[in-house]
Design an enzyme around this catalytic site. Structure first.
Site, PDB file in Angstrom:
ATOM      1  N   TYR A  73      42.392  41.551  32.457  1.00  0.00           N
ATOM      2  CA  TYR A  73      42.599  42.863  31.844  1.00  0.00           C
ATOM      3  C   TYR A  73      44.020  42.973  31.329  1.00  0.00           C
ATOM      4  CZ  TYR A  73      43.591  47.851  31.530  1.00  0.00           C
ATOM      5  OH  TYR A  73      44.009  49.089  31.105  1.00  0.00           O
ATOM      6  N   SER A  94      49.104  48.864  28.900  1.00  0.00           N
ATOM      7  CA  SER A  94      48.975  49.121  30.335  1.00  0.00           C
ATOM      8  C   SER A  94      50.191  48.626  31.092  1.00  0.00           C
ATOM      9  CB  SER A  94      47.727  48.418  30.866  1.00  0.00           C
ATOM     10  OG  SER A  94      47.692  48.426  32.281  1.00  0.00           O
TER      11      SER A  94
END
Length: 366
Positions: free
Chosen positions: A180, A155
């Site tokens: 995350y 990501s």
């Protein structure tokens, strides 16, 4: 090629599976179909792949109904003879090992993860189970069952507090601002370890902001569209002073397939004295995958307004914890290695998204 695609009830996983199936690959899909967002959307994607939603629901209620072992029996697609699906949680070590043992994959694309930056502030344990424990089970499956070609989703959030833009894969990434992001950074380090120790060819893709039909309801296009059509104000964080490297789903899928078809190889010119400017000596690669052209958030909102033919009521708000002001992908690695060229205009991509939204949810502005 026989490919395991994890997260096929998800946004990117669905589109990737569909494209691979249409070109003739054999695809085995898995997903735990959790309730992080509306499961009807997830079942809708699976139905598009020919996976009967009622069978999926039956197994969700009675996990062993379709088989006596932890893996269970696959659901065969009614649309694609080269596709089957298992309702399966990545964190289930025994079931994942059985999956690899049974199916004997040529390649793996891991897209399954607990997504969402803001949700990680509320439910951190879900991220460790899915994104860390689950990814370890993927790595162990590849190691124990001789799968050498592994690609996985990282990501853009791994760049964290890095203010140097465009983001380059050679930038330092030690200061994540959400759990995350930290789990995605851990995936990259775990992948390198398995590439080094066991020769697994691992390629990580740092995704930037992806949009398009069948997108997630917790992401900006869906949130904005739903609010505008239902006469609710939209939340505009950091008072609108944000930008994102918005990338249309078809461009993302094209990039992923290039990676699957070209697994990582060792870099014989690796310089141990300057590791930050060269790839690893192991079969390990990292790429940014995005549009290489960030757009202001307000431009994105205006494009949605134009496609809907309706103005948004805007509620300007301060920056949220765990978020960043801007993202900008340097995709020179994909360009140099594979000729990657995202070329979908924002207006065209949003038009496709809005058309799908109206068809799936029905007209909400009558």
């Amino acid at each position: 090629m026989k490919i395991l695609v994890t997260g096929t009830a998800g946004f990117i996983g669905y589109h990737l599976a569909k494209k691979l199936l249409e070109r003739g690959d054999e695809v085995v899909g898995i997903d735990n179909i959790n309730d992080y967002y509306d499961v009807n959307l997830k079942y809708g994607r699976l139905e598009e792949l020919g996976i009967d939603a009622q069978i999926g629901e039956a197994k969700a209620t009675h996990p062993n109904t379709l088989g006596c072992d932890p893996l269970g029996s696959p659901i065969q697609s009614t649309k694609y003879k080269n596709h089957k699906f298992y309702k399966l949680d990545l964190a289930d070590n025994e079931a994942m090992d059985n999956l690899f043992k049974t199916e004997k994959f040529d390649a793996v694309m891991n897209l399954a993860a607990q997504a969402g930056v803001r949700y990680s502030l509320e439910n951190p344990h879900a991220y460790i189970q899915s994104n860390v424990v689950g990814f370890l089970n993927i790595l162990e499956g590849c190691r124990n069952h001789n799968v050498k070609n592994l690609a996985y989703a990282s990501s853009s959030s791994v760049y964290g507090l890095n203010e140097s833009q465009p983001f380059k894969t050679t930038d330092k990434t030690e200061h994540q601002v959400s759990l995350y992001a930290a789990t995605k950074k851990s995936n990259e380090m775990m992948a390198h370890t398995y590439a080094h120790l066991y020769g697994i060819q691992t390629t990580g893709l740092r995704f930037f902001t992806v949009y398009g039909p069948w997108g997630r309801p917790d992401m900006a296009p869906m949130l904005f569209t739903d609010a505008i059509l239902n006469d609710r104000p939209i939340k505009v964080f950091n008072n609108g002073k944000m930008s994102r490297d918005f990338t249309y789903i078809d461009d993302i899928v094209d990039g992923i397939i290039k990676i699957i078809d070209n697994p990582a190889t060792p870099n014989e010119e690796w310089d141990a004295k300057n590791p930050e400017i060269s790839s690893s000596s192991s079969p390990y690669k990292l790429y940014n995958i995005g549009n290489n052209a960030p757009l202001p958030l307000m431009t994105f909102i205006e494009t949605i307004e134009n496609a809907l033919g309706k103005k948004a009521e805007k509620n300007f708000m301060p920056m949220q914890d765990g978020d960043v002001v801007s993202t900008y992908a340097d995709v020179s690695g994909l360009i140099d290695d594979f000729g990657y060229k995202p070329d979908t205009k924002l207006e065209d991509g949003i038009c496709e998204f809005v058309t799908w939204y109206r068809e799936f949810y029905g007209e909400k502005d009558d």
